[in-house]
Design a protein around this motif. Structure first.
Motif, PDB file in Angstrom:
ATOM      1  N   ALA A   1      35.955 -50.581   6.827  1.00 20.11           N
ATOM      2  CA  ALA A   1      36.946 -51.360   7.566  1.00 20.11           C
ATOM      3  C   ALA A   1      38.333 -50.738   7.407  1.00 20.11           C
ATOM      4  CB  ALA A   1      36.964 -52.807   7.074  1.00 20.11           C
ATOM      5  N   GLU A   2      39.040 -50.629   8.494  1.00 22.33           N
ATOM      6  CA  GLU A   2      40.394 -50.067   8.471  1.00 22.33           C
ATOM      7  C   GLU A   2      41.335 -50.973   7.678  1.00 22.33           C
ATOM      8  OE1 GLU A   2      43.783 -49.627  11.833  1.00 22.33           O
ATOM      9  OE2 GLU A   2      41.920 -48.527  12.258  1.00 22.33           O
ATOM     10  N   LYS A   3      42.269 -50.356   6.949  1.00 21.32           N
ATOM     11  CA  LYS A   3      43.248 -51.118   6.173  1.00 21.32           C
ATOM     12  C   LYS A   3      44.657 -50.676   6.532  1.00 21.32           C
ATOM     13  CE  LYS A   3      40.249 -50.885   2.059  1.00 21.32           C
ATOM     14  NZ  LYS A   3      39.524 -49.708   2.541  1.00 21.32           N
ATOM     15  N   ALA A   4      45.579 -51.607   6.498  1.00 17.80           N
ATOM     16  CA  ALA A   4      46.997 -51.300   6.712  1.00 17.80           C
ATOM     17  C   ALA A   4      47.797 -52.032   5.643  1.00 17.80           C
ATOM     18  CB  ALA A   4      47.444 -51.742   8.101  1.00 17.80           C
ATOM     19  N   GLU A   5      48.572 -51.276   4.871  1.00 22.96           N
ATOM     20  CA  GLU A   5      49.342 -51.852   3.766  1.00 22.96           C
ATOM     21  C   GLU A   5      50.737 -51.247   3.741  1.00 22.96           C
ATOM     22  OE1 GLU A   5      45.663 -52.537   0.584  1.00 22.96           O
ATOM     23  OE2 GLU A   5      46.903 -50.732   0.444  1.00 22.96           O
TER      24      GLU A   5
ATOM     25  N   THR B   1      55.553 -50.784  -1.920  1.00 25.15           N
ATOM     26  CA  THR B   1      56.867 -51.195  -2.430  1.00 25.15           C
ATOM     27  C   THR B   1      57.959 -50.231  -1.994  1.00 25.15           C
ATOM     28  OG1 THR B   1      56.399 -49.999  -4.488  1.00 25.15           O
ATOM     29  CG2 THR B   1      55.871 -52.346  -4.438  1.00 25.15           C
ATOM     30  N   ASP B   2      57.550 -49.033  -1.573  1.00 25.14           N
ATOM     31  CA  ASP B   2      58.514 -48.055  -1.065  1.00 25.14           C
ATOM     32  C   ASP B   2      58.832 -48.271   0.409  1.00 25.14           C
ATOM     33  OD1 ASP B   2      56.062 -47.356  -0.043  1.00 25.14           O
ATOM     34  OD2 ASP B   2      56.014 -45.350  -0.900  1.00 25.14           O
ATOM     35  N   GLY B   3      58.216 -49.299   1.000  1.00 27.32           N
ATOM     36  CA  GLY B   3      58.478 -49.624   2.400  1.00 27.32           C
ATOM     37  C   GLY B   3      57.668 -48.798   3.384  1.00 27.32           C
ATOM     38  N   ILE B   4      56.783 -47.946   2.904  1.00 27.69           N
ATOM     39  CA  ILE B   4      55.999 -47.086   3.781  1.00 27.69           C
ATOM     40  C   ILE B   4      54.706 -47.792   4.201  1.00 27.69           C
ATOM     41  CG2 ILE B   4      54.682 -44.931   3.921  1.00 27.69           C
ATOM     42  CD1 ILE B   4      56.753 -43.648   2.118  1.00 27.69           C
ATOM     43  N   LEU B   5      54.471 -47.846   5.512  1.00 30.53           N
ATOM     44  CA  LEU B   5      53.236 -48.403   6.042  1.00 30.53           C
ATOM     45  C   LEU B   5      52.147 -47.337   5.970  1.00 30.53           C
ATOM     46  CD1 LEU B   5      51.518 -50.469   7.637  1.00 30.53           C
ATOM     47  CD2 LEU B   5      52.489 -49.483   9.745  1.00 30.53           C
ATOM     48  N   ARG B   6      51.050 -47.667   5.312  1.00 27.04           N
ATOM     49  CA  ARG B   6      49.938 -46.726   5.167  1.00 27.04           C
ATOM     50  C   ARG B   6      48.673 -47.322   5.783  1.00 27.04           C
ATOM     51  NH1 ARG B   6      53.092 -46.426   0.575  1.00 27.04           N
ATOM     52  NH2 ARG B   6      53.672 -44.306  -0.115  1.00 27.04           N
ATOM     53  N   ILE B   7      48.089 -46.581   6.703  1.00 24.89           N
ATOM     54  CA  ILE B   7      46.838 -46.992   7.331  1.00 24.89           C
ATOM     55  C   ILE B   7      45.738 -46.077   6.814  1.00 24.89           C
ATOM     56  CG2 ILE B   7      45.600 -47.283   9.508  1.00 24.89           C
ATOM     57  CD1 ILE B   7      48.284 -47.743  10.868  1.00 24.89           C
ATOM     58  N   SER B   8      44.634 -46.653   6.395  1.00 27.92           N
ATOM     59  CA  SER B   8      43.532 -45.861   5.853  1.00 27.92           C
ATOM     60  C   SER B   8      42.216 -46.273   6.497  1.00 27.92           C
ATOM     61  CB  SER B   8      43.448 -46.027   4.327  1.00 27.92           C
ATOM     62  OG  SER B   8      43.252 -47.386   3.976  1.00 27.92           O
ATOM     63  N   ASP B   9      41.194 -45.450   6.263  1.00 29.11           N
ATOM     64  CA  ASP B   9      39.834 -45.720   6.752  1.00 29.11           C
ATOM     65  C   ASP B   9      39.788 -45.927   8.264  1.00 29.11           C
ATOM     66  OD1 ASP B   9      38.690 -45.594   4.167  1.00 29.11           O
ATOM     67  OD2 ASP B   9      39.316 -47.648   3.755  1.00 29.11           O
ATOM     68  N   VAL B  10      40.493 -45.079   8.982  1.00 29.96           N
ATOM     69  CA  VAL B  10      40.509 -45.180  10.444  1.00 29.96           C
ATOM     70  C   VAL B  10      39.202 -44.640  11.011  1.00 29.96           C
ATOM     71  CG1 VAL B  10      41.645 -44.436  12.573  1.00 29.96           C
ATOM     72  CG2 VAL B  10      43.011 -44.943  10.526  1.00 29.96           C
ATOM     73  N   SER B  11      38.513 -45.454  11.769  1.00 29.54           N
ATOM     74  CA  SER B  11      37.282 -45.010  12.426  1.00 29.54           C
ATOM     75  C   SER B  11      37.339 -45.215  13.932  1.00 29.54           C
ATOM     76  CB  SER B  11      36.064 -45.744  11.851  1.00 29.54           C
ATOM     77  OG  SER B  11      36.197 -47.139  12.017  1.00 29.54           O
ATOM     78  N   VAL B  12      38.309 -46.024  14.403  1.00 26.96           N
ATOM     79  CA  VAL B  12      38.485 -46.260  15.842  1.00 26.96           C
ATOM     80  C   VAL B  12      39.879 -45.771  16.224  1.00 26.96           C
ATOM     81  CG1 VAL B  12      38.522 -47.958  17.696  1.00 26.96           C
ATOM     82  CG2 VAL B  12      36.950 -48.262  15.767  1.00 26.96           C
ATOM     83  N   PRO B  13      39.990 -44.566  16.789  1.00 27.61           N
ATOM     84  CA  PRO B  13      41.306 -43.991  17.088  1.00 27.61           C
ATOM     85  C   PRO B  13      41.954 -44.626  18.309  1.00 27.61           C
ATOM     86  CG  PRO B  13      39.577 -42.518  17.831  1.00 27.61           C
ATOM     87  CD  PRO B  13      38.889 -43.642  17.117  1.00 27.61           C
ATOM     88  N   THR B  14      43.286 -44.692  18.279  1.00 24.14           N
ATOM     89  CA  THR B  14      44.031 -45.319  19.373  1.00 24.14           C
ATOM     90  C   THR B  14      45.322 -44.560  19.653  1.00 24.14           C
ATOM     91  OG1 THR B  14      45.288 -46.790  17.906  1.00 24.14           O
ATOM     92  CG2 THR B  14      43.187 -47.628  18.750  1.00 24.14           C
ATOM     93  N   LEU B  15      45.940 -44.894  20.781  1.00 22.72           N
ATOM     94  CA  LEU B  15      47.289 -44.451  21.113  1.00 22.72           C
ATOM     95  C   LEU B  15      48.155 -45.688  21.300  1.00 22.72           C
ATOM     96  CD1 LEU B  15      46.920 -41.615  23.803  1.00 22.72           C
ATOM     97  CD2 LEU B  15      47.897 -41.376  21.513  1.00 22.72           C
ATOM     98  N   THR B  16      49.309 -45.707  20.632  1.00 27.47           N
ATOM     99  CA  THR B  16      50.289 -46.765  20.847  1.00 27.47           C
ATOM    100  C   THR B  16      51.400 -46.186  21.706  1.00 27.47           C
ATOM    101  OG1 THR B  16      49.776 -47.757  18.709  1.00 27.47           O
ATOM    102  CG2 THR B  16      51.842 -48.427  19.752  1.00 27.47           C
TER     103      THR B  16
ATOM    104  N   ILE C   1      45.491 -40.891   4.515  1.00 29.12           N
ATOM    105  CA  ILE C   1      46.079 -42.087   5.121  1.00 29.12           C
ATOM    106  C   ILE C   1      46.998 -41.638   6.259  1.00 29.12           C
ATOM    107  CG2 ILE C   1      45.951 -43.481   3.020  1.00 29.12           C
ATOM    108  CD1 ILE C   1      49.371 -42.328   4.068  1.00 29.12           C
ATOM    109  N   LEU C   2      47.516 -42.605   7.001  1.00 24.57           N
ATOM    110  CA  LEU C   2      48.518 -42.319   8.027  1.00 24.57           C
ATOM    111  C   LEU C   2      49.796 -43.062   7.668  1.00 24.57           C
ATOM    112  CD1 LEU C   2      46.379 -42.731  11.283  1.00 24.57           C
ATOM    113  CD2 LEU C   2      46.816 -40.653   9.967  1.00 24.57           C
ATOM    114  N   ALA C   3      50.890 -42.313   7.511  1.00 27.17           N
ATOM    115  CA  ALA C   3      52.199 -42.928   7.260  1.00 27.17           C
ATOM    116  C   ALA C   3      52.775 -43.331   8.618  1.00 27.17           C
ATOM    117  CB  ALA C   3      53.112 -41.943   6.528  1.00 27.17           C
ATOM    118  N   ALA C   4      52.278 -44.441   9.125  1.00 28.70           N
ATOM    119  CA  ALA C   4      52.454 -44.783  10.538  1.00 28.70           C
ATOM    120  C   ALA C   4      53.820 -45.349  10.910  1.00 28.70           C
ATOM    121  CB  ALA C   4      51.369 -45.778  10.954  1.00 28.70           C
TER     122      ALA C   4
END
Length: 308
Positions: free
Chosen positions: A40-44, A47-62, A86-89
């Motif tokens: 399952a994909e996770k987004a967290e 504490t450094d304010g960086i958004l990290r997305i991991s376990d990406v299996s369904v790719p998208t375009l925003t 991870i992705l520093a999104a």
């Protein structure tokens, strides 16, 4: 009560106005090179304010659209970094996209699959498939977003820079189905503190191991050592790096720039004396804003209007 309802309505409108359209890269159940998985994909946000997305299996375009009166037909696909783990999104994705829209550029943040034997038949090509597919979609749907199909670039940070660079040099080797024979060549590339080389001397070991595994085959190492893959057909590139980067050595950008120079490909490079790795758009050690140099470079290539 009415005031509360009004406030809620305003809040909902504001949220919708700021939301971005997200489209899948592939039709449902048609993701190439994939295995069924319970990951399952996770987004967290740390504490450094960086958004990290991991376990990406369904790719998208925003999709980030500029105001109609600013739009100039140029598009850039942004690949956040994160060591192929991870992705520093945020600061390497959404924040950058918003800046581009101020210049009249339509931006697409790519949430690409991260290499994994659990979700892929061949982990070594999964991210590149997604980058090529993103270029394919944006070019084939250029009219929908009022884009010039000859002004579609790709950008990447760190390992995302390696991915963007891979798409930049390997556009003539399609990793995806391409029935319309759409050009997969980006028209320009922007590589920010990029992983370029997978050689022992220069590589970011974590990125290489995530993509190729601990026992990387020699042919794969060469294929993904991008400085060895530049040709006269490689599109123009803009590079940024800090000389004191301890995670990804500055020599990565230098050898790529040298290869571009050797092949007479238009390019520019900005080097900070300090700044380390992962600073995104803003290097806190310097008053110099590299994005301003990028804007001038894009203006010189007729990719943006200076007034924006």
């Amino acid at each position: 009560m009415k005031k509360n309802l009004l406030a809620a309505a305003i809040a909902l409108f504001t949220m919708n106005a700021r939301s971005q359209e997200i489209i899948p890269l592939y039709p449902q159940d048609s993701i190439p090179n994939s295995r069924s998985s319970t990951i399952a994909e996770k987004a967290e946000t740390g504490t450094d304010g960086i958004l990290r997305i991991s376990d990406v299996s369904v790719p998208t375009l925003t999709i980030y659209l500029p105001a109609a009166d600013k739009a100039n037909g140029t598009a850039v696909i942004i690949c956040p970094g994160g060591g192929y783990r991870i992705l520093a999104a945020g600061h390497e994705g959404a924040d950058v996209a918003k800046q581009f829209t101020e210049w009249g550029v339509t931006a697409f943040v790519l949430k690409y699959r991260l290499p994994s034997d659990e979700i892929m038949e061949d982990r070594t090509i999964g991210p590149l498939q997604d980058a090529q597919r993103a270029i394919q979609i944006v070019r084939e749907k250029a009219k929908l977003w009022q884009l010039n199909p000859r002004q579609i670039g790709i950008m990447g940070f760190s390992a995302g820079g390696h991915l963007a660079g891979s798409a930049t040099v390997h556009f003539d080797r399609a990793m995806i189905a391409n029935p319309l024979k759409t050009s997969l060549r980006p028209d320009f590339a922007i590589l920010v503190y990029p992983v370029i080389s997978f050689t022992e001397e220069l590589t970011h070991k974590g990125s290489r191991e995530e993509l190729l595994g601990k026992e990387a085959a020699a042919d794969k190492v060469k294929f993904y050592s991008l400085e060895t893959q530049v040709t006269k057909k490689t599109p123009p590139a803009f590079l940024v790096h800090a000389k004191d980067d301890r995670a990804v050595k500055v020599e990565n950008s230098l050898v790529f720039a040298a290869a571009l120079e050797k092949n007479r490909v238009k390019h520019d490079i900005y080097l900070y004396d300090r700044g380390g790795h992962g600073f995104g758009m803003k290097n806190s050690t310097s008053d110099v804003e590299w994005m301003k140099y990028l804007k001038q470079w894009m203006f010189n290539l007729d990719l943006i209007l200076k007034k924006n």
